[in-house]
Design an enzyme around this catalytic site. Structure first.
Site, PDB file in Angstrom:
ATOM      1  N   SER A  57       0.821  -1.215   0.000  1.00  0.00           N
ATOM      2  CA  SER A  57       0.000   0.000   0.000  1.00  0.00           C
ATOM      3  C   SER A  57       0.854   1.263   0.000  1.00  0.00           C
ATOM      4  O   SER A  57       2.023   1.246   0.385  1.00  0.00           O
ATOM      5  CB  SER A  57      -0.927   0.014   1.218  1.00  0.00           C
ATOM      6  OG  SER A  57      -1.720  -1.143   1.257  1.00  0.00           O
TER       7      SER A  57
HETATM    8  N1  SAH Z   1      -0.889  -4.947   3.924  1.00  0.00           N
HETATM    9  C1  SAH Z   1      -0.065  -5.281   2.773  1.00  0.00           C
HETATM   10  C2  SAH Z   1      -0.695  -4.893   1.462  1.00  0.00           C
HETATM   11  C3  SAH Z   1      -1.878  -5.717   1.169  1.00  0.00           C
HETATM   12  S1  SAH Z   1      -2.374  -5.881  -0.516  1.00  0.00           S
HETATM   13  C4  SAH Z   1       1.321  -4.716   2.892  1.00  0.00           C
HETATM   14  O1  SAH Z   1       1.610  -4.022   3.885  1.00  0.00           O
HETATM   15  O2  SAH Z   1       2.149  -4.996   2.015  1.00  0.00           O
HETATM   16  C5  SAH Z   1      -3.796  -6.877  -0.188  1.00  0.00           C
HETATM   17  C6  SAH Z   1      -3.506  -8.323   0.120  1.00  0.00           C
HETATM   18  O3  SAH Z   1      -4.728  -8.914   0.545  1.00  0.00           O
HETATM   19  C7  SAH Z   1      -3.038  -9.141  -1.072  1.00  0.00           C
HETATM   20  O4  SAH Z   1      -1.800  -9.716  -0.783  1.00  0.00           O
HETATM   21  C8  SAH Z   1      -4.133 -10.204  -1.241  1.00  0.00           C
HETATM   22  O5  SAH Z   1      -3.632 -11.472  -1.641  1.00  0.00           O
HETATM   23  C9  SAH Z   1      -4.718 -10.264   0.155  1.00  0.00           C
HETATM   24  N2  SAH Z   1      -6.077 -10.775   0.268  1.00  0.00           N
HETATM   25  C10 SAH Z   1      -7.131 -10.566  -0.547  1.00  0.00           C
HETATM   26  N3  SAH Z   1      -8.223 -11.194  -0.068  1.00  0.00           N
HETATM   27  C11 SAH Z   1      -7.853 -11.818   1.086  1.00  0.00           C
HETATM   28  C12 SAH Z   1      -8.531 -12.616   2.057  1.00  0.00           C
HETATM   29  N4  SAH Z   1      -9.825 -12.942   1.950  1.00  0.00           N
HETATM   30  N5  SAH Z   1      -7.827 -13.069   3.117  1.00  0.00           N
HETATM   31  C13 SAH Z   1      -6.502 -12.782   3.254  1.00  0.00           C
HETATM   32  N6  SAH Z   1      -5.814 -12.027   2.374  1.00  0.00           N
HETATM   33  C14 SAH Z   1      -6.477 -11.543   1.306  1.00  0.00           C
END
Ligand code: SAH
Length: 189
Positions: A31
């Site tokens: 992010s």
């Molecule tokens: N917080 C992260 C960025 C997240 S991007 C950082 O600091 O780098 C969003 C992430 O959510 C992605 O990796 C995606 O695979 C995950 N995601 C999407 N749906 C999800 C779910 N139901 N449960 C767990 N992870 C999920």
């Protein structure tokens, strides 16, 4: 204090300290720092708080929560991202962060209730299990909206009541799961 260049692919190291999201592989992103800061500030971390993060991605947000003294449980649905985030966090000294591979829209009942829940992917609505696993006095920060634009919201649970506050407009990758969006092939825009 958290070296963001350690959380991005080698090809993006030069851009690691720019205020924008960056690709981390598997079509996902780390992010934008501004949004990480806004979510972290809204969560009001107290040392010893239990924090649940949905969407580990690179592990950057999880590291920040741990640095501020939270006991962090982070759920990632993509097992490659979960594996590499777990290894990265251990290498950087954040071995107290517990990364689990699974559908985070169901929460993580094993360690509930949580004083903090951060959802770092775009949700069509607030997943009911997350509200249930939020402690009294707990803060839930979540982007809610459609696939292209969301409102970053802070929900505060107090005495069985929930207060909601709009924080910022935002654009996250989709939250895919039982209480999120369906897999791409089934998705209706
Ligand atoms: N917080 C992260 C960025 C997240 S991007 C950082 O600091 O780098 C969003 C992430 O959510 C992605 O990796 C995606 O695979 C995950 N995601 C999407 N749906 C999800 C779910 N139901 N449960 C767990 N992870 C999920």
């Amino acid at each position: 204090r958290i070296p963001r260049h350690e959380f991005v692919p080698v090809a993006y190291i030069g851009a690691a300290y720019e205020d924008r999201p960056l690709p981390i592989g598997e079509s996902e992103t780390i992010s934008q720092p501004y949004i990480v800061a806004a979510m972290t500030a809204a969560a009001r971390v107290n040392p010893g708080d239990k924090a649940l993060e949905i969407g580990t991605g690179s592990g950057y947000q999880a590291a920040i929560l741990a640095y501020l003294g939270a006991k962090v449980y982070s759920i990632e649905r993509n097992f490659q991202l979960a594996d590499s985030a777990r290894a990265r966090l251990a290498r950087l000294g954040f071995e107290t962060v517990e990364v689990t591979c699974g559908d985070g829209t169901e929460g993580h009942p094993a360690a509930a209730p949580y004083q903090i829940i951060l959802v770092t992917a775009a949700s069509p609505e607030i997943p009911a299990p997350l509200m249930e696993q939020l402690d009294d006095g707990g803060r839930l920060v979540i982007p809610v909206g459609d696939l292209s634009h969301q409102d970053l919201k802070l929900l505060f649970k107090h005495g069985g009541q929930v207060a909601s506050r709009f924080l910022d407009p935002c654009q996250f990758v989709p939250l895919i799961g039982r209480y999120g969006w369906p897999e791409k092939r089934d998705r209706v825009h």
